[in-house]
Each structure stands twice: as C-alpha cells, then as structure tokens.
Design a protein around this motif. Structure first.
Motif, short mmCIF file in Angstrom:
data_model
loop_
_atom_site.label_atom_id
_atom_site.label_comp_id
_atom_site.label_asym_id
_atom_site.label_seq_id
_atom_site.Cartn_x
_atom_site.Cartn_y
_atom_site.Cartn_z
N ILE A 97 32.69 28.39 8.84
CA ILE A 97 33.42 27.60 7.88
C ILE A 97 34.05 28.80 6.99
CG2 ILE A 97 33.13 26.24 5.73
CD1 ILE A 97 30.97 24.70 7.27
N SER A 98 33.51 29.95 6.60
CA SER A 98 34.03 31.00 5.84
C SER A 98 35.25 31.47 6.12
CB SER A 98 33.07 32.06 5.65
OG SER A 98 33.63 32.97 4.89
N ASP A 128 27.36 31.17 13.53
CA ASP A 128 26.69 30.10 12.96
C ASP A 128 27.71 29.22 12.13
OD1 ASP A 128 26.79 31.13 10.29
OD2 ASP A 128 24.87 32.19 10.78
N THR A 129 27.46 28.06 11.66
CA THR A 129 28.21 27.23 11.01
C THR A 129 28.63 27.90 9.68
OG1 THR A 129 27.21 25.24 12.23
CG2 THR A 129 28.34 24.99 10.26
N GLY A 130 27.78 28.56 9.03
CA GLY A 130 28.18 29.00 7.81
C GLY A 130 29.53 30.02 7.88
#
Length: 559
Positions: free
Chosen positions: A53-54, A48-50
């Motif tokens: 990004i991490s 997922d996007t989170g």
C-alpha cells in the motif's frame, strides 16, 4: 479516464534484485513515465500488505502527475486502499466479476489470458482489456504457462474478431512476454495479420514490458525508444501495401520495363549480398552475385552482421546447415538487419525433412522479419505450418505420404497451380511479407498481388544450389530497390530464369555440368545487355501470368 486509456506502452514493475537492483522503484517509474509509458502495473508478489500500500500510494502520486493510470497486479484490496485506477488479474487471482463488485464500474480491470477459452470468459465477465501471453520465454515470471508465441496471440485476436460478440471485437489487448526494442516493431507488425485481403484484422493495442525498461541503465531513454518504435513504421518496411498495390502490376509491359530498370539499379549500386549459407553453394552463390552486379560476402558469423547491415545491402539466411550454432548466428544477423531496416531473405532449405529442421524454422520465424520467404512446395508448406496453419484434414494423410521431404530436392508438385497460388497468397498475408514458391511454374505473392512465372530451364532443377543462388539474386534486387519487395523479387526471378533459358540454348551445354558455367555467363550477359539498352524489345519473353486474388482452395486451415 477508463474509456480513453492508451495501452501502447504498458509497463509492469519488477522489484527483484535481478531487475531493479538497489534503485528506488518510484524514481525508476518516474523516469519511465517521462520516457512515454502510457499504463503502469504495479506487481510485487513478495512484500506484505502494508509495504504494498505504501509503495502503491507513492506510485499513484507519480502516475497522476503524468496522467497515467496505475493498475495493481492481483491485489484488489490494495487498489481499494490506494484509490488507483484499477487492477490486473491473472487466471489464479480473483474473478473479474467479484472484482467488479468491489471496485465499481468506473475502474479498469484487466485479465491475463493465454487461450481462446480464457479470452471468452474474460470478455463475458466484463474485463476492460486482455493481457495476452506469454509471447516469448522470460525470466521475470516464474509461473508462466506454455509459451503461445505470435501464432497463439494471432489465434486469440482472430477469435475476438470473428466471435460475433461486439464486446469481444472492441476489447483492448496487450501482449506480454519478452518484448523489447529488438522485436517490438516486428511483433506489432506481424500481429496485425489479415486473414483475407478485404478485411482489416483486430490487432494488438499495446505491448507490456518489464525488464526492457525497469532493467535498463537509462530508463527514460529505454522507454522513449520503445515508444518511438511502437508509434512509427517499422524500419524494415519501406512502403505501405497501399502504395505498392497499383494497377500497373498486371501489365507485363510495365513489369518488363521495371525489371530492366531494377537490373540497371543493381549494376549501378553493386549492393552487398550477405550470404549466411551452406558450404556446398558458397562459391556458386558468390559467382551468381558477381554476375548480376552485386558484391557478395559469405559470412556465417553473426557478430559481423551489425557492421555489414550498415552497408545498404541485404541478408540471405539459408537453412542448409541448421546446426544450433548456425541458428544462433542467424538470429543475431536477422536482428541486426531488421534494426538497420535492410531486407532479409529466408530460404528454409529442407524445412520439411526432419523434426530438427522444423524446429529450426520456427526458431528463425520467431527471430525476425523476412522481406521474402523463398522455397519449394514442401518448404513453403512447412513455413505455413510453422506460421500457424494446418493442412486440411482430408488431405493431410495424402500430403504426409507424398510430401515428406527427404532432403533439399523439390520433387514434383502435389497441388495444382490455383492451389499453390492460394497457399502462397494466404501465407504472404499471414506473415505480411512476400512469398515465393519455386517450381516449374513459380508462384510469387505479397498477399494482394500474385504472379505465376513459368520462365526457366529444366537444368536449374538438376544443379545443386540453383535455388539457393536464386535467393542471392533476390537479395541483390531487394537491396537495390527495397521500396517494393514484390516487384524486386519478380525482377530477380526473371533475370535469373531468362538467363537460364539463354544458357540452356548454348551450343556448349551438354547437360547440367556444362550448364553451370554457361548460366553464370548468361546472367552477366543479360545484365550487360540491360545496361546497354539492348533488352527493351525483349518483353515478349516474360512468361508471367498476373493472378490477382485467388479463390480459397480450402487447403490451409486456421488452428
């Protein structure tokens, strides 16, 4: 940084269990950067996007320590959130123009292309580099389009080079799909294929790899090995074309002297001639090898090739028995000899006879690099077509009628000598190798130097396996003198064909049946005479015409 990116070794990540396993991606990438990776693309289609990004932030921190750009696959939003150097966009992803509006002019935007039209559009839209593929089948991408292979990438590079668009000529390119340590040097070498002798081509600027690094047990070592391979001359190339292309090649006196020296070199070295050939000619080929001073081994077992390749010999791959098992063994052997930097001769026997043999030829051409490709007119035309050429449309119907190969027989030539010289020279340039088209007059070329050789005897065409055993002779000369395959092949042809003339004059010869044993004797006798110094005044027997650059006959067309 954008204009100074080194695309030599471009790593695409894979976080799947099959490739990454339980290892930490950031730690794996760190090792890859230590090994010499020059660009990193973070690709993750499932998180997922989170999470994206991490992970991207962690990767970006690692990349910055090594001054390596980080590109995000597909996700412009993630690239913006992370503040990394750019993105890579596939055909189904955001438009390059829209991505540029969001990212700005200072960011890197790459685009995947698999056709000339896709390349044209990507250039027009302002892509900074192109990821061209897919080169070979791979398990890391599930939605690949048709495999375009080396020929497809060549076509795109040629389009970029000749389109007349300055941006197209200057755009950076990376090939992707199945590149690994076994084929990296061959891929980059053969993608630097000129269309004519006077014009250096646009080539690939780097290779993109996935599992060859991410899936390696020792990631740093795998990356370092690939980087070294990409930055050094291929192991299978012993001299540059400029070193070999000297003025002396047009002197028949010099060719005669050099040929005798190479005959002595074969005698002194007794090089291994590893024949992967058909059962029909094994005994004949072994006899020819022994007669000229080589040491033959007849092994169709590819598992033996790595050991044999270390014995400073050469390999002959003969397509006479083109079964699936034989092809697998051929591929293993070709890879082993390429890795060891030893010569390989391809004899595409009957390549134009059936669809299965045409497929087999394409498979072998994709399996490795060949120092010499030898065949009759029909076989060499089949190689040209497998290499990405088409026969000119106005001659195709006639060729299909006249050149449909029924078996391994050669038949009369369908083209004039200048036309055959054009075909051979153009193919040699394309494959960056030496090509020999056999016939009453043989044509031999490395793309810049071309000989027409008219020695030989009519009985050679009446004896089963004479062409196959010529490949054996060439392999021995290449093994003894790998520095210049063109001259080594010419010397082998002259030894072989002048010996045939000697045998044909023998009082014991009454026809093809009695010719064979006399021919083996003549090969031996000529070798002994050369070693004993008895052939220095024999130069007048060379029926060789140096042709140089030949006129475009318009027969072969770029697809």
């Amino acid at each position: 940084m954008k204009g100074q990116v080194d695309y030599t070794l471009y790593l695409v990540t894979d976080s799947t269990d099959a490739i990454l396993g339980s290892r930490n991606l950031v730690e794996v990438v760190e090792q890859a950067l230590l090994g010499g990776v020059t660009v990193l693309q973070y690709r993750d289609k499932t998180s997922d996007t989170g999470a994206l990004i991490s992970t991207a932030k962690a990767l970006h921190g690692t990349c910055k320590k090594h001054n390596v750009p980080l590109l995000i696959n597909d996700r412009v939003d993630v690239a913006l959130a992370v503040g990394c150097e750019g993105v890579h966009l596939g055909q189904d992803d955001m438009n390059v123009v829209e991505a540029r509006k969001l990212l700005g002019d200072d960011k890197i935007i790459g685009a995947t292309v698999s056709s000339m039209e896709e390349a044209r559009i990507a250039v027009e839209r302002g892509a900074d580099y192109l990821g061209i593929g897919t080169l070979y089948a791979t398990s890391t991408k599930k939605n690949t389009k048709d495999i375009i292979g080396v020929n497809g990438i060549r076509r795109i590079l040629r389009y970029l080079d000749t389109s007349g668009d300055e941006a197209a000529r200057k755009i950076k390119t990376v090939c992707i799909g199945g590149v690994n340590a076994l084929n990296a040097q061959r891929v980059t070498y053969q993608l630097h294929a000129p269309s004519d002798p006077s014009s250096p081509p646009k080539s690939i600027d780097g290779v993109a790899v996935v599992s060859a690094i991410i899936g390696a047990k020792d990631v740093e070592q795998a990356a370092a090995n690939l980087k070294t391979l990409l930055c050094t001359r291929p192991t299978f190339i012993h001299a540059s074309p400029s070193t070999n292309s000297n003025a002396d090649w047009t002197s028949l006196a010099h060719l005669h002297t050099t040929s005798l020296a190479l005959t002595k070199a074969v005698h002194a070295a007794s090089p291994l001639s590893h024949n992967m050939t058909n059962l029909v000619v094994q005994n004949f080929a072994a006899s020819v090898a022994l007669a000229i001073g080589a040491s033959p081994i007849m092994s169709n077992n590819g598992a033996e090739a790595p050991d044999l390749a270390r014995l400073d010999g050469a390999l002959v791959v003969n397509m006479g028995t083109a079964t699936p098992d034989a092809l697998k063994n051929h591929a293993l052997a070709i890879a082993a000899y390429n890795a060891a930097g030893r010569p390989v001769v391809l004899d595409p026997v009957g390549a134009g006879a059936t669809a299965a043999r045409k497929d087999a030829l394409s498979f072998l051409l994709a399996s490795g690099y060949f120092s010499v490709i030898k065949g009759n007119e029909r076989e060499i035309l089949a190689v040209a077509q497998a290499s990405g050429f088409a026969v000119a449309s106005e001659q195709r119907a006639q060729q299909q009628q006249q050149q449909q190969q029924r078996g391994v027989d050669s038949g009369p030539p369908s083209y004039s000598l200048p036309q055959r010289a054009y075909i051979v020279q153009r193919l040699a340039l394309r494959e960056r190798t030496v090509v020999l088209m056999t016939g009453a007059t043989d044509v031999l070329s490395d793309g810049r130097r071309t000989y027409a050789i008219s020695n030989g005897h009519v009985y050679l065409g009446m004896v089963t396996g004479s062409g196959c055993t010529l490949g054996t002779a060439i392999s021995a000369y290449l093994a003894a003198a790998p520095q210049d395959p063109f001259i080594a092949a010419a010397a082998a042809v002259l030894h072989f064909e002048i010996a045939a003339e000697d045998a044909g004059r023998s009082e014991a010869v009454r026809g093809p049946g009695t010719f064979m044993p006399c021919f083996v004797d003549a090969l031996y006798a000529r070798r002994k005479a050369a070693v004993d110094g008895g052939l220095e005044e024999d130069g007048q027997r060379l029926k060789v015409e140096p042709l140089g650059e030949v006129e475009d006959a318009g027969i072969l067309k770029e697809l």
